[in-house]
Design a protein around this motif. Structure first.
Motif, PDB file in Angstrom:
ATOM      1  N   SER A 145      73.033  30.341  34.798  1.00 24.83           N
ATOM      2  CA  SER A 145      72.443  29.622  33.673  1.00 24.83           C
ATOM      3  C   SER A 145      73.059  28.229  33.551  1.00 24.83           C
ATOM      4  O   SER A 145      74.236  28.028  33.848  1.00 24.83           O
ATOM      5  N   GLN A 181      70.782  40.799  42.229  1.00 25.36           N
ATOM      6  CA  GLN A 181      70.326  39.590  41.532  1.00 25.36           C
ATOM      7  C   GLN A 181      71.513  38.753  41.079  1.00 25.36           C
ATOM      8  O   GLN A 181      72.463  39.268  40.466  1.00 25.36           O
ATOM      9  N   LEU A 186      74.858  37.742  35.747  1.00 32.79           N
ATOM     10  CA  LEU A 186      74.554  36.490  35.071  1.00 32.79           C
ATOM     11  C   LEU A 186      75.855  35.718  34.865  1.00 32.79           C
ATOM     12  O   LEU A 186      76.837  36.274  34.363  1.00 32.79           O
ATOM     13  N   THR A 229      72.047  35.321  38.782  1.00 31.05           N
ATOM     14  CA  THR A 229      71.397  34.370  37.892  1.00 31.05           C
ATOM     15  C   THR A 229      72.451  33.415  37.343  1.00 31.05           C
ATOM     16  O   THR A 229      73.454  33.870  36.767  1.00 31.05           O
ATOM     17  N   THR A 255      70.470  30.620  41.858  1.00 25.71           N
ATOM     18  CA  THR A 255      69.806  31.800  41.322  1.00 25.71           C
ATOM     19  C   THR A 255      68.836  32.381  42.341  1.00 25.71           C
ATOM     20  O   THR A 255      67.967  31.679  42.854  1.00 25.71           O
TER      21      THR A 255
END
Length: 124
Positions: free
Chosen positions: A123, A119, A11, A121, A91
């Motif tokens: 934001s 993954q 993230l 991601t 993302t």
């Protein structure tokens, strides 16, 4: 047979950076062109970047040109994807792929081996 394992996802805030790695095992790594693809929820898999066996030729999707850099280290059997200036639209699950040819291509159907994905991601 080639086994691929991706790492480095996570993230990050928009504007940040991540570096993905893909470690290969099995047959001679330098025989293969390598690619990165991604798939966002509800969307089809799309090409991100590819590199030929010698790292002289690299290809990029228009959406990542100037922000992402693909590289490889044949002594470490690893391909990398440096991702800078990340955007929320980046993302996705990112997949590493190996093609049983020395030539880089942007068509995922031409790749023979795939990793399990990592993954990413971003934001806002």
């Amino acid at each position: 047979q080639v086994q691929l394992v991706e790492s480095g996802g996570g993230l990050v805030q928009a504007g940040g950076s991540l570096r993905l790695s893909c470690a290969a095992s099995g047959r001679l790594f330098s025989d293969y062109a390598m690619g990165w693809f991604r798939q966002a929820p509800g969307k089809e898999r799309e090409f991100v970047a590819a590199i030929n066996w010698s790292a002289i030729i690299s290809l990029y999707a228009d959406s990542v040109k100037g922000r992402f850099t693909i590289s490889r280290d044949n002594t470490k059997n690893t391909v990398y994807l440096q991702m800078n200036s990340l955007k929320p639209e980046d993302t996705a699950v990112y997949y590493c792929a190996a093609r049983g040819s020395s030539s880089a291509r942007d068509n995922g159907d031409l790749y023979d081996y795939w990793g399990q994905g990592t993954q990413v991601t971003v934001s806002s």
